[in-house]
Design a protein around this motif. Sequence first.
Motif, PDB file in Angstrom:
ATOM      1  N   LYS A  76       0.849  -1.183   0.000  1.00 48.48           N
ATOM      2  CA  LYS A  76       0.000   0.000   0.000  1.00 48.48           C
ATOM      3  C   LYS A  76       0.889   1.239   0.000  1.00 48.48           C
ATOM      4  O   LYS A  76       1.344   1.687   1.056  1.00 48.48           O
ATOM      5  CB  LYS A  76      -0.928  -0.005   1.213  1.00 48.48           C
ATOM      6  N   ALA A 231      -0.117  -5.092  -5.720  1.00 54.05           N
ATOM      7  CA  ALA A 231      -0.920  -3.875  -5.779  1.00 54.05           C
ATOM      8  C   ALA A 231      -1.198  -3.559  -7.247  1.00 54.05           C
ATOM      9  O   ALA A 231      -0.518  -4.054  -8.146  1.00 54.05           O
ATOM     10  CB  ALA A 231      -0.174  -2.721  -5.116  1.00 54.05           C
ATOM     11  N   GLN A 249      -4.910   0.440  -5.541  1.00 54.72           N
ATOM     12  CA  GLN A 249      -4.119   1.028  -4.453  1.00 54.72           C
ATOM     13  C   GLN A 249      -3.483   2.370  -4.797  1.00 54.72           C
ATOM     14  O   GLN A 249      -2.958   3.052  -3.924  1.00 54.72           O
ATOM     15  CB  GLN A 249      -3.001   0.049  -4.043  1.00 54.72           C
ATOM     16  N   PHE A 250      -3.526   2.764  -6.055  1.00 58.38           N
ATOM     17  CA  PHE A 250      -2.931   4.037  -6.461  1.00 58.38           C
ATOM     18  C   PHE A 250      -3.421   4.400  -7.853  1.00 58.38           C
ATOM     19  O   PHE A 250      -4.100   3.609  -8.529  1.00 58.38           O
ATOM     20  CB  PHE A 250      -1.397   3.983  -6.428  1.00 58.38           C
ATOM     21  N   PHE A 268      -8.517   9.722  -4.699  1.00 58.46           N
ATOM     22  CA  PHE A 268      -7.387   8.874  -4.306  1.00 58.46           C
ATOM     23  C   PHE A 268      -6.684   9.447  -3.082  1.00 58.46           C
ATOM     24  O   PHE A 268      -6.402   8.732  -2.110  1.00 58.46           O
ATOM     25  CB  PHE A 268      -6.393   8.740  -5.466  1.00 58.46           C
ATOM     26  N   LYS A 273      -4.483   7.215  -0.842  1.00 57.22           N
ATOM     27  CA  LYS A 273      -3.795   6.491  -1.916  1.00 57.22           C
ATOM     28  C   LYS A 273      -3.111   7.504  -2.833  1.00 57.22           C
ATOM     29  O   LYS A 273      -3.703   8.510  -3.207  1.00 57.22           O
ATOM     30  CB  LYS A 273      -4.798   5.644  -2.706  1.00 57.22           C
TER      31      LYS A 273
END
Length: 332
Positions: A76, A231, A249-250, A268, A273
């Motif tokens: 993460k 991820a 996750q991003f 985000f 994130k």
Amino acid sequence: MVVATDDNASAARGQKPHFVPKSGSRLYTRVFLYAIAGILIVALALGLGLGFGLKHDECPPTTSPLPSSTPSAVWKPAVGSSWQIILSQKVEIDSNNPIVRPDVDVFDIDLFVHQNSSVIASLHKLGKKVICYFSAGSYEPYRPDSSRFLKSDLGAQMDGWPDERWLNLRSTSVREVMVSRISLARDMGCDAIDPDNVDGYENDNGLDLTREDSIDFVAFLAGKAKEKKLAIGLKNANDIVTDVLDAVQFSVNEQCAEYSACESFAPFIEAGKPVFHIEYPSGAPEKIATADSKSACSAKGASRFSTVLKSENLDSWVEYCDGRTVKTDVVS
């Protein structure tokens, strides 16, 4: 099964009681003999794993657990993580003098370019995380697995990329290829994947792809990535940010400052994130006007983004918002 040693078994059973019969008494002598016999029977039963409810197929507890082969949890990344992205060249790290420039948290590199190399392991030794890039929504004829796509999987030619064609995100064969790519990323030691071109619905794709197709496709990729403990990021596709935010996750975003769309990716940041943000100002590399750099770095909504300024071929050169410019060592 781990078998207890004699010392451990003795400790589990405890010490034998010590009886002292009264002298001259047959009764006490008999009781003493019976007691000794009883203790020997109990001790024998314990030694065979039959006493105190211990079954044949059970083992006494051990002092330390067996090693676990379970992979680590999904990475993460943190908001504000520093990064570098290089897709057109192969990163070079000297194993005898391991160093990489810039000294950032994350490297985003091409999956296939770095296949069968030690670069990812070297980056990990230097404390870096690695995102592995591949195109999930376009056909690239030069990739080693391109022959696996069916003719019916291919759509219209991509604008600006004459060798590439849009892929049918609904196709079973397309999804099978992507599962193989995700598995390859896991086997190579990547921490995350950066699947590109999932936004065919925004383009003349020739396949009647819809926004819902992209949402479903990203959800599919995210599920497979999670299975592999990887991820995954959402590449561009600002229209579906809120629909897939929980699954990824991003974000990896290109040119939101240029198109005044950075605020679309604010969810985000709000969710903790990161947004890995790329701008391609004119004059890159090395001749970017100060005004263009300022515009890219101070775009509305992008204040907490991880912004880099790059040339469009995404080579080793990078400029940061503090004015620093760096070239990563690459294979010439």
